[in-house]
Write a protein that holds these residues in place. Structure first.
Motif, short mmCIF file in Angstrom:
data_model
loop_
_atom_site.label_atom_id
_atom_site.label_comp_id
_atom_site.label_asym_id
_atom_site.label_seq_id
_atom_site.Cartn_x
_atom_site.Cartn_y
_atom_site.Cartn_z
N ALA A 100 3.69 1.63 4.94
CA ALA A 100 2.74 1.22 3.91
C ALA A 100 1.90 0.06 4.42
CB ALA A 100 3.47 0.82 2.63
N ALA A 101 0.77 -0.14 3.78
CA ALA A 101 -0.13 -1.24 4.15
C ALA A 101 -0.40 -2.11 2.92
CB ALA A 101 -1.43 -0.70 4.70
N PHE A 102 -0.57 -3.40 3.16
CA PHE A 102 -0.95 -4.32 2.10
C PHE A 102 -2.44 -4.60 2.24
CE2 PHE A 102 3.56 -4.80 2.57
CZ PHE A 102 4.02 -4.91 1.27
N ILE A 103 -3.15 -4.39 1.15
CA ILE A 103 -4.62 -4.44 1.18
C ILE A 103 -5.13 -5.61 0.34
CG2 ILE A 103 -6.73 -3.11 0.85
CD1 ILE A 103 -4.75 -1.77 2.75
N LEU A 129 -0.47 0.06 -0.49
CA LEU A 129 -0.97 1.39 -0.18
C LEU A 129 0.04 2.15 0.68
CD1 LEU A 129 -3.39 3.44 -0.17
CD2 LEU A 129 -4.17 2.29 1.93
N LYS A 130 0.60 3.23 0.13
CA LYS A 130 1.54 4.06 0.88
C LYS A 130 0.79 5.01 1.81
CE LYS A 130 4.91 4.20 -2.92
NZ LYS A 130 5.65 5.10 -3.85
N GLU A 177 -4.94 -3.60 11.13
CA GLU A 177 -5.12 -4.85 10.39
C GLU A 177 -6.55 -5.36 10.57
OE1 GLU A 177 -2.10 -7.70 11.25
OE2 GLU A 177 -0.46 -6.42 10.55
N GLY A 178 -7.15 -5.81 9.47
CA GLY A 178 -8.54 -6.27 9.49
C GLY A 178 -9.54 -5.18 9.19
N HIS A 233 -1.94 -6.46 6.18
CA HIS A 233 -0.66 -6.34 6.88
C HIS A 233 -0.18 -4.89 6.83
CE1 HIS A 233 3.34 -7.24 8.33
NE2 HIS A 233 3.88 -6.71 7.24
N ILE A 234 0.44 -4.43 7.91
CA ILE A 234 1.00 -3.08 7.96
C ILE A 234 2.51 -3.20 8.16
CG2 ILE A 234 1.15 -0.95 9.32
CD1 ILE A 234 -1.82 -1.24 9.91
#
Length: 475
Positions: free
Chosen positions: A54-57, A67-68, A85-86, A47-48
């Motif tokens: 930031a992104a969720f990994i 992740l910032k 995403e992906g 998700h972004i």
């Protein structure tokens, strides 16, 4: 010179660092405690969040990592313009998960060595601030010439003591580790690519190479692995059947000392170490000397002796965060400055970054220490719930019996220790103050008191008879 002793044959693995036969550091790992910091993962962007950039990994752990944008070296625009995403991405854990929050991540990968920290996407060279300015500039220029366009390196303090060929050998080794064993280990699923364990890796790298006399292990496979991972240490690795016998240090005895809040110095002063949620307070108790008239010089010298023990205990117990030390009061500002300078010299030897901020208006020395690994005392000891004093327990029982007027009779079970304490505390009997018929029996299975039964006099007398209780009516 330092000996690093690794006890790795039991479920709880222990690492000790000894200097002049004295333990200066204790580190442990346990099967139920997983440490992610330093580990490298192949993750997928799940998700972004444009609002916080930031992104969720998904890294294959229980919770997604965070992740910032600033932690992505190649990010030149927004996070959504950098990642999709992906998308698969290689990331490294920089901060442990906490509560409902997942691990904090960085895409600026670091592969740590003894002399340098290799960064495949770093694009820059930096040198430790502890290296002399002139030598630092030379190392920076030379190292930059050994790197590719995207590579970066952080030159550690230990590099200033070895040849450039030794540094180059390690850069090549770390580059090979990255390209052939980490980066190449990719699949379609999220998983861990590289682990940087506390024992032995992080512990070993904390200490300057010239100070390491030997690394003692009781596991031959671990010894071989250390030689392979750190070739320059190969001659210092030594296998022994029993590390405790070799070092003369019993782990169980050491742990018993580490959970004690009071430490007595050779001069007879006491360090009382108290940990709170926000900070650690260390009080220098000089009660032995309170009846003596001490000169300014004597006070300073006593504080210096205490400061040496404070610095030792901070490192040994791995106390971090905010630390306040209450030294013996000194009237002169010059003495405070001398003590502050002396303490700064002591903590400079600590591998973990420690800063002396000064002495407050209340006379407390303020220290901050970087958080690394876990606090030893907290790990070893159980948190104690607040308990009432014996006096309070007696008064609470008296109050309960006085206020409870609903029953005709009461049966109380009480520990013998508390029963005897009541006799010392109260000269008048409690039973004479209450309207109920009171029956008291001793019970070794409880630590204070409890109301065992309340009701009619006949019912309680029947229970006492059936259970063959020995009771007292006068209490």
């Amino acid at each position: 010179m330092r000996t690093i002793a690794l006890h790795t044959q039991t479920s709880e693995q222990i690492g000790l660092v000894l200097e002049n036969n004295d333990v200066i550091e204790y580190v442990s790992t346990r099967p139920e405690v997983r440490t992610l910091s330093g580990s490298i993962y192949l993750g997928k962007v799940s998700h972004i969040n444009k609002a916080i950039q930031a992104a969720f990994i998904d890294i294959g752990e229980e919770r997604t990592g965070f992740l910032k944008k600033e932690s992505v070296p190649w990010a030149q625009t927004s996070i959504e313009g950098t990642l999709k995403e992906g998308q698969s991405i290689t990331v490294q854990v920089t901060k442990e998960p906490s509560g409902t929050k997942g691990a904090q991540l960085s895409a600026d990968i670091t592969v740590p060595g003894f002399f340098v920290i290799y960064q495949p996407y770093g694009k820059r060279t930096a040198v430790s601030k502890r290296v002399d300015a002139e030598q630092a500039e030379e190392l920076k220029t030379w190292t930059s010439q050994q790197l590719g366009k995207d590579e970066g390196v952080i030159v550690r303090t230990a590099a200033s003591k070895v040849s450039t060929q030794t540094i180059l050998n390690e850069i090549n080794q770390l580059r090979d580790l990255w390209t052939r064993h980490i980066k190449a280990n990719t699949t379609d699923r999220s998983h861990k690519l590289f682990d940087d364990p506390i024992l032995p890796d992080q512990l070993i790298r904390k200490h300057p190479l010239p100070l390491i006399k030997e690394i003692v292990v009781n596991n031959s496979k671990l010894g071989q692995w250390i030689k392979q991972r750190y070739p320059i240490l190969a001659e210092k690795v030594k296998w022994v059947k029993s590390v405790s016998t070799y070092t003369g240090i019993s782990i169980n005895e050491l742990q018993s000392k580490l959970i004690q809040p009071v430490v007595v110095t050779e001069q007879g002063m006491e360090l009382v170490i108290e940990r709170t949620e926000a900070m650690t307070v260390i009080d220098i108790n000089s009660h032995k000397f309170k009846q003596k008239s001490l000169s300014s010089y004597q006070k300073l010298e006593m504080n210096k002796a205490a400061a040496a023990e404070v610095a030792k205990q901070i490192q040994l117990r791995n106390i971090s965060g905010i630390i306040f030390v209450d030294f013996i009061s000194m009237q002169e500002k010059k003495q405070e400055k001398d003590l502050q300078k002396y303490m700064s010299g002591l903590v400079r030897k600590d591998p973990v970054s420690t800063t002396i901020l000064g002495i407050t208006r209340l006379g407390l020395m303020e220290i901050t220490r970087h958080r690394r690994f876990s606090n030893v005392s907290e790990e070893l000891s159980a948190k104690q719930k607040p308990t009432f004093s014996k006096d309070t327990l007696i008064y609470r029982l008296e109050r309960y019996l006085t206020e409870n007027t609903q029953s005709e009779a009461v049966l109380v079970a009480i520990s013998s220790d508390l029963y005897n304490h009541k006799k010392q505390l109260l000269s008048n009997s409690i039973s004479s103050k209450i309207p109920q018929e009171l029956f008291v029996r001793h019970d070794a299975s409880i630590i204070d008191w409890q109301i065992e039964l309340e009701g009619s006099l006949d019912m309680i007398q029947t229970v006492i008879s059936e259970r063959v209780y020995h009771v007292d009516n006068l209490f």
